[in-house]
Design an enzyme around this catalytic site. Structure first.
Site, short mmCIF file in Angstrom:
data_model
loop_
_atom_site.label_atom_id
_atom_site.label_comp_id
_atom_site.label_asym_id
_atom_site.label_seq_id
_atom_site.Cartn_x
_atom_site.Cartn_y
_atom_site.Cartn_z
CG ASP A 34 -25.91 -24.09 15.01
OD1 ASP A 34 -26.03 -25.28 15.37
OD2 ASP A 34 -25.93 -23.74 13.83
CG ASP A 52 -32.68 -28.07 20.92
OD1 ASP A 52 -33.31 -27.69 19.90
OD2 ASP A 52 -32.65 -29.26 21.30
CB SER A 117 -35.17 -26.08 0.27
OG SER A 117 -34.64 -27.06 -0.57
CB ALA A 118 -34.65 -26.11 -5.09
CE1 TYR A 148 -34.26 -29.24 4.67
CE2 TYR A 148 -34.51 -29.39 2.28
CZ TYR A 148 -33.97 -28.77 3.40
OH TYR A 148 -33.14 -27.69 3.24
CE LYS A 152 -35.74 -25.76 4.68
NZ LYS A 152 -35.16 -24.86 5.69
CG ASN A 177 -28.35 -28.37 -5.21
OD1 ASN A 177 -28.59 -29.10 -4.27
ND2 ASN A 177 -28.96 -28.49 -6.37
CB ALA A 192 -23.79 -33.86 -4.95
NE ARG A 221 -30.73 -32.48 -7.36
CZ ARG A 221 -31.26 -33.59 -7.89
NH1 ARG A 221 -31.33 -33.74 -9.19
NH2 ARG A 221 -31.71 -34.55 -7.10
P1 NAD Z 1 -26.25 -26.61 7.94
O1 NAD Z 1 -26.75 -27.97 8.33
O2 NAD Z 1 -24.81 -26.44 7.71
O3 NAD Z 1 -26.73 -25.52 9.00
C1 NAD Z 1 -27.93 -25.64 9.74
C2 NAD Z 1 -27.56 -25.39 11.19
O4 NAD Z 1 -28.77 -25.46 11.97
C3 NAD Z 1 -26.60 -26.45 11.75
O5 NAD Z 1 -25.42 -25.84 12.22
C4 NAD Z 1 -27.39 -27.10 12.87
O6 NAD Z 1 -26.60 -27.44 14.01
C5 NAD Z 1 -28.40 -26.01 13.22
N1 NAD Z 1 -29.55 -26.59 13.93
C6 NAD Z 1 -30.18 -27.76 13.67
N2 NAD Z 1 -31.10 -28.00 14.60
C7 NAD Z 1 -31.06 -26.97 15.48
C8 NAD Z 1 -31.76 -26.66 16.67
N3 NAD Z 1 -32.69 -27.49 17.15
N4 NAD Z 1 -31.46 -25.52 17.33
C9 NAD Z 1 -30.49 -24.68 16.87
N5 NAD Z 1 -29.78 -24.93 15.74
C10 NAD Z 1 -30.06 -26.06 15.06
O7 NAD Z 1 -27.09 -26.21 6.63
P2 NAD Z 1 -26.90 -24.99 5.62
O8 NAD Z 1 -26.50 -25.58 4.33
O9 NAD Z 1 -26.07 -23.94 6.24
O10 NAD Z 1 -28.40 -24.50 5.48
C11 NAD Z 1 -28.91 -23.33 6.10
C12 NAD Z 1 -30.39 -23.20 5.77
O11 NAD Z 1 -30.57 -23.15 4.34
C13 NAD Z 1 -31.24 -24.36 6.27
O12 NAD Z 1 -32.49 -23.89 6.69
C14 NAD Z 1 -31.42 -25.22 5.04
O13 NAD Z 1 -32.58 -26.00 5.11
C15 NAD Z 1 -31.48 -24.16 3.95
N6 NAD Z 1 -31.09 -24.69 2.63
C16 NAD Z 1 -29.79 -24.97 2.36
C17 NAD Z 1 -29.45 -25.44 1.11
C18 NAD Z 1 -28.02 -25.74 0.74
O14 NAD Z 1 -27.78 -26.05 -0.42
N7 NAD Z 1 -27.06 -25.66 1.63
C19 NAD Z 1 -30.43 -25.67 0.14
C20 NAD Z 1 -31.74 -25.38 0.46
C21 NAD Z 1 -32.06 -24.88 1.70
#
Ligand code: NAD
Length: 324
Positions: A34, A52, A117-118, A148, A152, A177, A192, A221
């Site tokens: 991360d 990164d 994602s949805a 976004y 996806k 969500n 939210a 939602r």
């Molecule tokens: P989050 O933001 O808590 O976790 C994503 C992590 O990715 C973060 O810790 C961030 O630092 C890391 N990241 C971002 N850019 C980076 C990079 N360049 N290199 C390395 N790491 C990097 O989000 P989450 O809620 O844990 O979501 C996890 C996955 O699920 C994501 O792909 C998100 O799009 C997807 N998602 C989540 C939800 C939700 O409700 N939480 C809904 C739909 C999709």
């Protein structure tokens, strides 16, 4: 104990951090990468690297010894974030996803789990709060509301072609969500449920009489608790199903109702002040018929139970903040 080596990208984030713990309990050897370490507790990963993944060399390095990859890293946040930073999100997530997949292929990864994602679903199907639940095939013809969601959708297609052309097994989930403790609860990226828990906790602890809600609060939602999400992720990873699959609850509530449930948990009654703010689509719900068919399972934890755990944790964070 299994000898399978698993990489979780985004392991410093909300779902990734929980997933590392879950996979460790199942006996996997887990590495996490991360941009940042988990903010609220130490990672259970056997190895954790700050990398990164927009950089090609880092994608190669992260995937070098992995048998399986759970690709969760993404530049993301709630509506207050993804409705504004379209260009950055599109650029960052395209680089992360494209390069993670290609590096996985080059390093001989057998299976990659992609978290979609949805937000991929078309805006024109989500204009009514009383929305028809979204089925997987509704994603086309495509018209996601934000960059976004477009990214996806593109990455879902990339997974499909990598599987068909190169034989790397891919699994694709569309989260609806996900919420729970140890997630972002302030700073602009929170979603939210966490934002409402924070506002209600601040009000309860300071004696304030109202909370602000973006829009009229009648947008709808469904919300899925993290423990159900982890079970669903793992079941899908083990399945032979390679098409995108919804993973969420199918109980739809308005944002006003969500606030009411949290207030009941907190034991307070606060006025809702409706203010201008990004709301996303007007209504969204998950159709879980396919999920049930494919995994013989659906999320089980009630919204009230999940929110109760989440509220307790966020109230503790708020109390610590207020005591400083
Ligand atoms: P989050 O933001 O808590 O976790 C994503 C992590 O990715 C973060 O810790 C961030 O630092 C890391 N990241 C971002 N850019 C980076 C990079 N360049 N290199 C390395 N790491 C990097 O989000 P989450 O809620 O844990 O979501 C996890 C996955 O699920 C994501 O792909 C998100 O799009 C997807 N998602 C989540 C939800 C939700 O409700 N939480 C809904 C739909 C999709």
């Amino acid at each position: 104990m299994t000898t399978t080596r698993v990489l979780v990208t985004g392991a410093g984030g909300f779902i990734g951090h929980h997933l590392v713990t879950y996979l460790k309990k199942l006996g996997y050897w887990v590495s996490g990468v991360d941009l940042k370490a988990p903010e609220f507790s130490i990672s259970d990963a056997d190895e954790f690297e700050i990398l990164d993944l927009r950089q090609w060399e880092n994608c190669l390095r992260a995937t070098r010894e992995a048998d399986q990859v759970y690709a969760l890293a993404a530049d993301m946040g709630g509506m207050g974030y993804i409705s504004i930073y379209h260009a950055e999100i599109l650029r960052n997530n395209t680089l992360i996803d494209l390069q993670t997949l290609e590096a996985s292929r080059l390093n001989g990864v057998q299976k990659l789990f992609y978290t979609s994602s949805a937000c991929v679903y078309p805006e024109f199907l989500q204009t009514n709060p009383n929305v028809t639940p979204l089925k997987e095939q509704d994603a086309y013809p495509a018209q996601p509301q934000d960059a976004y969601g477009w990214e996806k959708l593109y990455s879902e297609i990339m997974c499909q072609h990598y599987r068909q052309q190169y034989g790397i097994e891919t699994r694709v989930v569309r989260f609806h969500n996900i919420f729970g403790p140890y997630g972002t609860w302030e700073g602009g990226r929170e979603k939210a449920p966490a934002a409402l828990c924070r506002k209600i906790a601040y009000a309860r602890l300071t004696g304030a009489k109202e909370i602000e809600i973006w829009g009229d609060g009648e947008q709808t939602r469904s919300f899925c608790y993290i423990d159900d999400c982890l079970v669903g992720i793992y079941k899908l990873m083990l399945s032979d199903y390679s098409e995108p699959l919804n993973l969420g609850q199918d109980r739809m509530v308005t944002i006003n109702q969500l606030a009411d449930i949290i207030m009941k948990i907190a034991g307070v009654h606060l006025q809702k002040k409706h203010i201008e703010g990004p709301q996303g689509v007007r209504g969204r719900n998950s159709d879980n018929s396919h999920l049930k068919q494919v995994l013989n399972w659906a999320p089980e934890i009630s919204l009230e139970e999940g929110l109760s755990h989440t509220y307790q944790w966020i109230e503790k964070q708020v109390a610590e903040r207020l005591s400083k």
